[in-house]
Design a protein around this motif. Structure first.
Motif, short mmCIF file in Angstrom:
data_model
loop_
_atom_site.label_atom_id
_atom_site.label_comp_id
_atom_site.label_asym_id
_atom_site.label_seq_id
_atom_site.Cartn_x
_atom_site.Cartn_y
_atom_site.Cartn_z
N ALA A 153 -6.79 -1.10 -4.24
CA ALA A 153 -5.81 -1.83 -5.04
C ALA A 153 -4.46 -1.87 -4.34
O ALA A 153 -4.16 -1.06 -3.45
CB ALA A 153 -5.66 -1.18 -6.41
N PHE A 154 -3.65 -2.83 -4.73
CA PHE A 154 -2.26 -2.89 -4.29
C PHE A 154 -1.38 -2.88 -5.54
O PHE A 154 -1.87 -3.03 -6.67
CB PHE A 154 -2.00 -4.13 -3.43
CG PHE A 154 -2.37 -5.44 -4.09
CD1 PHE A 154 -1.42 -6.22 -4.74
CD2 PHE A 154 -3.68 -5.91 -4.04
CE1 PHE A 154 -1.77 -7.42 -5.33
CE2 PHE A 154 -4.04 -7.11 -4.63
CZ PHE A 154 -3.08 -7.87 -5.28
N GLY B 261 -4.74 2.26 0.27
CA GLY B 261 -4.62 1.08 -0.57
C GLY B 261 -3.94 -0.09 0.12
O GLY B 261 -3.81 -0.15 1.34
N GLY B 262 -3.50 -1.07 -0.68
CA GLY B 262 -2.81 -2.24 -0.16
C GLY B 262 -3.74 -3.42 0.02
O GLY B 262 -4.94 -3.36 -0.22
N LYS B 263 -3.14 -4.52 0.45
CA LYS B 263 -3.91 -5.75 0.66
C LYS B 263 -3.54 -6.36 2.00
O LYS B 263 -2.49 -6.05 2.59
CB LYS B 263 -3.64 -6.76 -0.45
CG LYS B 263 -2.20 -7.27 -0.50
CD LYS B 263 -2.04 -8.35 -1.57
CE LYS B 263 -0.61 -8.84 -1.65
NZ LYS B 263 -0.45 -9.94 -2.63
N THR B 264 -4.42 -7.22 2.49
CA THR B 264 -4.12 -7.98 3.71
C THR B 264 -3.66 -9.36 3.27
O THR B 264 -4.40 -10.10 2.64
CB THR B 264 -5.36 -8.10 4.61
OG1 THR B 264 -6.43 -8.69 3.87
CG2 THR B 264 -5.79 -6.73 5.10
N GLU B 265 -2.43 -9.70 3.59
CA GLU B 265 -1.85 -10.95 3.11
C GLU B 265 -2.55 -12.16 3.72
O GLU B 265 -3.04 -12.12 4.85
CB GLU B 265 -0.36 -10.99 3.46
CG GLU B 265 0.48 -9.99 2.70
CD GLU B 265 0.68 -10.41 1.25
OE1 GLU B 265 0.36 -11.56 0.90
OE2 GLU B 265 1.15 -9.57 0.47
N GLY C 245 0.84 -1.20 0.00
CA GLY C 245 0.00 0.00 0.00
C GLY C 245 0.87 1.24 0.00
O GLY C 245 2.03 1.22 -0.43
N HIS C 246 0.31 2.34 0.51
CA HIS C 246 1.04 3.61 0.53
C HIS C 246 0.87 4.28 1.89
O HIS C 246 -0.24 4.30 2.46
CB HIS C 246 0.53 4.54 -0.57
CG HIS C 246 0.70 3.97 -1.93
ND1 HIS C 246 1.89 4.04 -2.63
CD2 HIS C 246 -0.16 3.28 -2.72
CE1 HIS C 246 1.76 3.42 -3.79
NE2 HIS C 246 0.52 2.96 -3.89
#
Length: 573
Positions: free
Chosen positions: A184-185, A135-139, A122-123
């Motif tokens: 989004a990532f 943004g970003g994702k959760t792994e 993410g940022h």
């Protein structure tokens, strides 16, 4: 008088030193645990898990601190290398000088709120001196962690509010309005402080970033330019020349009314790549896209690289530095390329295959690291994903590259230093270390008149404005030069000289006292990883919950230090 100014300045700076911050979920001044404590005993033995570094994280410099958040962290266990989610927010104290291999001595660590998911790719933006996660994702690695928070069906924005904002310090979810933006990532993200806006280009979406996407679906490219307005808390979206693009990088240049965004690299799907000889330019004020052909030592394709941009002191040239990344087949790089603007010419500064800058301080090839400018002219590379088999915990997580001399450094020296144009760039564009470039256009010229106007701020034949290269045209006069100098001129010059010196001194103290961005205040004392390389004592184990003092904080009281046997393996956390 001067002593009084100094006293005021030091008192003001004293207030910016770490003030402990409470987190969401705390109970009566004790930091709440977020899932696992991060560093645990391996099978309840006395062996400490050793950190091997972090990757896919976010970082940002605010004031005299480099903040690192999210991503995945690797630990060395008796069974081998284990990858887990990074549950802490860390910062490196940039006020103190340190050897690069001892960066952990200036690294502090905090728990973060359960209200904030553990984010990768993410940022982290510095909106008005506050931390903002975009943004970003959760792994999937997070799902086994206590307190795991799955993604939702909307694009949340998390902001850290310090006590200075009123009320207790806390993480909050920002209620966004406007268009619905997919979370989004691997997007290209840039925050522009002067506009208080952030820009996200493309990226990937999956079930790890949005709950309304089926887990059976593969990652999907998205297109468009999402614009985050921090002042109005509004999302807007604009079309782009491409339907989809991810893993590109973007850089901001202060030209024209609102500035320009420069986009480099990226992919569409798993096969289509964006060549590094085609540079995309977005005119923020006019919402218009342009493309310029680049020449020189064109980098081979890469993704998941990082980069920064610096300018000559007179702004007649700008250098975009990119580091590392991987090609389509996963081969990693550790080279550094420079795109000089506005000549749009690439140059290679360092690679593992050359002698230029090669030293023991250089990082191994990697991707998914972060890059930031520190001390005015140093590139600080943090973390990264290494080639399989090289994750042996023997390298630090911090690397420094001097952007003026093109050398890897083994020591960070605090304080601001003026960036000077590298000699190799001067050889190409003319001028001196402080600017004065004589070559300010591409070899074959600009692709369009519009692009030339963007960089020069006016049509050909007119005086460039302050936003373009070559600004500061010399005035002309029809009067013949006079011999000698009158006493009045001499006296006036003397008075002006005194005033200029006074203004410079006053400006310096203003900057030191009030002009610098203030670090984010975290209302809880941190655990310092270790004190110094010559004074390493056994760690405090098991991890202690850190009370919130009622009096001003002495951060040196709360240091968890490594033993001699673990020195050099822990890295900067």
């Amino acid at each position: 008088m001067c002593l009084a100014i100094l006293a005021v300045c030091f008192r003001t700076e004293g207030r910016s030193v770490l003030v402990p911050t409470k987190v969401v979920g705390e109970e009566k001044g004790v930091l709440a645990k977020r899932g696992n404590s991060g560093l645990n005993l391996d099978n309840r033995s006395s062996v400490l898990e050793i950190s091997c570094g972090v990757k896919e994280h976010m970082s940002v410099v605010i004031g005299d601190r480099l903040y690192v958040l999210g991503g995945k962290i690797r630990y060395k266990k008796s069974s081998g290398i284990s990858t887990e989610s990074n549950e802490y927010i860390r910062f490196i104290n940039l006020e103190a000088s340190f050897r690069v291999e001892d960066a952990g001595a200036n690294t502090f660590r905090y728990n973060i709120s359960e209200a904030v998911p553990e984010i990768s790719q993410g940022h982290l933006w510095p909106d008005r001196g506050q931390l903002v996660i975009i943004g970003g994702k959760t792994e999937t690695v997070n799902t086994s962690t206590v307190g795991y928070t799955p993604p939702s069906d909307k694009h949340e924005v998390w902001r850290y509010l310090s006590a200075q904002s009123g009320g207790p310090s806390r993480w909050v979810t920002v209620n966004m309005t406007g268009e619905r933006i997919p979370r989004a990532f691997a997007s290209a993200g840039t925050y522009v402080d002067g506009l208080r806006k952030g820009f996200l280009l493309g990226g990937l979406v999956s079930n790890e970033s949005m709950a309304d996407i089926s887990p059976a679906e593969r990652e999907k490219d998205i297109g468009g330019l999402a614009i985050w307005d921090g002042q109005e808390s509004i999302w807007k979206k604009e079309d782009t020349p491409w339907e989809k693009r991810h893993a590109a990088r973007s850089f901001y240049l202060d030209y024209g009314t609102s500035g320009l965004l420069i986009y480099i690299g990226g992919m569409a799907g798993s096969d289509t790549t964006f060549s590094f000889d085609q540079i995309d330019i977005y005119d923020i004020a006019n919402h218009k896209w342009h493309q310029q052909t680049a020449t020189g030592h064109i980098p081979t394709f890469r993704k998941n690289f990082c980069g920064v941009v610096l300018s000559a002191q007179d702004r007649t040239s700008h250098q975009i530095y990119i580091f590392g990344g991987s090609d389509k087949n996963g081969r990693l790089n550790n080279d550094i390329y420079i795109l000089n603007l506005p000549t749009f010419a690439w140059k290679k500064a360092f690679s593992e295959d050359s002698n230029n800058g090669l030293s023991a301080s250089a990082p191994t090839p990697r991707e998914h690291m972060t890059c930031n400018i520190v001390s005015g002219k140093d590139l600080l590379v943090y973390g990264g994903d290494l080639t399989k088999g090289e994750e042996n915990c023997n390298q630090t997580d911090v690397f420094l590259f001097d952007l003026s001399t093109w050398t890897w450094k083994d020591r960070y020296v605090s304080g601001m230093v003026v960036y000077t144009v590298p000699v190799a760039i001067i050889d190409d564009i003319g001028g001196s270390a402080l600017g004065g470039a004589t070559k300010t256009k591409p070899t074959a010229g600009f692709e369009t008149k519009d692009i030339e106007t963007l960089f020069y701020g006016a049509a050909a034949g007119t005086t460039p404005n302050d936003s373009g290269p070559g600004s500061g045209a010399q005035p002309t006069s029809s009067d013949p030069p006079k011999s000698g100098t009158s006493p009045g001129v001499i006296a006036g010059a003397a008075i002006c000289g005194v005033l200029v010196i006074a203004a410079v001194i006053g400006g310096y103290f203003y900057y030191r006292c009030w002009g610098q961005p203030r670090p984010v205040e975290l209302d809880s004392s941190p655990a310092k990883l270790y004190e110094k390389c010559d004074d390493r004592r056994p760690p405090i184990w098991p991890p202690q919950e850190l009370p919130v003092p009622k009096s001003p904080v002495d951060v040196t009281r709360f240091r968890a230090e490594l033993s001699e046997s673990n020195y050099g393996l822990y890295g900067a956390q």
